[in-house]
Design a protein around this motif. Structure first.
Motif, PDB file in Angstrom:
ATOM      1  N   ARG A 192      37.725  35.661  41.684  1.00 44.00           N
ATOM      2  CA  ARG A 192      38.103  35.415  43.070  1.00 44.00           C
ATOM      3  C   ARG A 192      37.039  34.590  43.790  1.00 44.00           C
TER       4      ARG A 192
ATOM      5  N   CYS B  44      45.872  39.918  41.594  1.00 48.75           N
ATOM      6  CA  CYS B  44      44.409  39.858  41.541  1.00 48.75           C
ATOM      7  C   CYS B  44      43.974  39.022  40.342  1.00 48.75           C
TER       8      CYS B  44
ATOM      9  N   GLN C  88      44.026  44.025  46.462  1.00 49.80           N
ATOM     10  CA  GLN C  88      43.969  43.337  45.170  1.00 49.80           C
ATOM     11  C   GLN C  88      43.441  44.242  44.064  1.00 49.80           C
TER      12      GLN C  88
ATOM     13  N   ASN D   6      42.203  35.020  48.647  1.00 55.62           N
ATOM     14  CA  ASN D   6      41.737  36.194  47.912  1.00 55.62           C
ATOM     15  C   ASN D   6      40.938  37.094  48.848  1.00 55.62           C
TER      16      ASN D   6
END
Length: 395
Positions: free
Chosen positions: A294, A290, A283, A347
């Motif tokens: 997150r 991204c 990411q 994530n």
């Protein structure tokens, strides 16, 4: 010994002053518009941001006040004054001060990522210059099994300075990457600081007494002021520490490790941060999408945190994305949901990884679990540093 007693007293005073100042500075931050909202709570109260500047400033002030105490006996005798040690301390404090300034600027101005890499590199220069003047040792011992081919030691020259720069930049950003829930940034820093202090105390009996004494002179005030900050940042958090604390903490660790000659040991103490950084690479390099935040996803109905997710569109998927996705899937490192048009994955942070492996957790339990992992990694670091090291290096 008397110097450590005075340092402990000064640090104790710094703890209470920090504890008292944080709520007052928090009000000033809110009045100045420097505040945020806790995304993992149902209430939307204003929480002051960037209060890590309080603990950072008090740590620096404590070290400044300690300078006349530790160096006072040599002030009247310029020939016996420890100029090298004095230069090391000033260079270290200058680097820490620079990162404190950068962190506060980031909290206020929201700097881009390229500056977060460039500015720590520049801030490390005084440290590298002092290291070059005082030590300029660029060799490292070769493990016993490899000495038949490479010899006892290898001099890597300028690559050693590059390594120290990377360590400083990584340390300054590592804590900032593994963050986002109450108490985690400060909690992990407390565990790392305690690990470094314990290591320094163990090594005081070695021939590196001065190096580890130098480290303790910085780390003890750091721990005291950080504990005061943790009191206010622990769940439910009354203040946010901001990037100020993360950058200043990372640089503090790098300074004592480089000038204390235990940079490899610091790497062992930063194992969770290294794992989180490596896990986040797809990411961070935008191989996967991204998002700006997150953080785990909060459910008001259950009061639990769930892994947050990002969406990968199949038609726009690159070969690099496919390769990394297949690799992570093969080793069960991601939670993947696939349909005809897109793939949804968690994530890539250590926080979300814990949630997909251990299930949804309350914020308090998640923070405690991650800090327990930090403690286990520090314990493993001591195991590697002492019992296991004898198998690879001369006792």
């Amino acid at each position: 010994m008397w110097s450590f007693i005075l340092l402990f007293v000064l640090s104790l005073i710094a703890y209470f002053v920090t504890d008292n100042l944080i709520p007052r500075v928090g009000k000033l931050c809110i009045n100045a518009g420097l505040y945020g909202v806790d995304l993992c709570k149902t209430n939307k109260n204003k929480i002051p941001e960037g209060t890590g500047v309080v603990s950072g400033c008090l740590c620096l002030v404590t070290n400044f006040l300690f300078i006349p105490i530790i160096f006072g006996s040599g002030l009247m005798d310029t020939q016996q004054f420890p100029h090298n040690e004095f230069a090391e301390l000033l260079a270290g404090l200058l680097c820490i001060c620079c990162m404190l300034l950068l962190g506060f600027a980031d909290d206020v101005l929201d700097l881009r990522w390229r500056y977060k890499v460039l500015l720590p590199t520049i801030a490390t220069l005084p440290l590298l210059v002092v290291y070059y003047v005082n030590f300029n040792s660029t060799t490292f011992l070769v493990p016993i099994p490899l000495r038949h081919w490479f010899g006892v030691s290898i001099d890597i020259g300028w690559l050693y300075y590059f390594y120290m720069t990377v360590l400083a930049v990584f340390s300054s950003n590592a804590i900032n990457i593994l963050a986002g829930i109450n108490g985690l940034e400060v909690g992990q820093s407390v565990v790392i600081a305690l690990s470094i202090i314990l290591f320094n105390v163990i090594e005081l009996g070695s021939d590196q007494y001065k190096a580890h004494s130098f480290s303790l002179h910085i780390m003890i005030p750091y721990l005291a002021t950080t504990l005061a900050l943790l009191k206010h940042n622990w769940y439910p958090s009354k203040v946010f520490v901001g990037d100020t604390f993360c950058y200043y903490s990372g640089m503090t660790f790098a300074v004592v490790a480089i000038l204390g000659h235990f940079s490899k040991t610091l790497g062992l103490f930063l194992l969770p941060q290294i794992i989180n950084c490596v896990y986040s690479v797809p990411q961070l390099l935008h191989i996967f999408p991204c998002p700006r935040h997150r953080l785990p996803k909060y459910s008001a109905e259950t009061d639990l945190l769930y892994a947050s997710r990002t969406i990968i569109t199949k038609k726009d998927m690159k070969n690099s994305t496919k390769f990394v996705l297949n690799f992570l899937t093969a080793f069960h490192l991601i939670d993947k949901i696939e349909d005809d048009e897109c793939i949804t994955v968690n994530n890539l942070t250590l926080i979300n990884f814990f949630l997909i492996k251990l299930g949804p957790k309350s914020e308090l339990k998640l923070t405690s679990t991650l800090l327990l992992f930090q403690v286990l990694c520090s314990s493993m670091a001591f195991l590697i540093r002492y019992p296991m090291a004898s198998y690879f290096y001369d006792a």
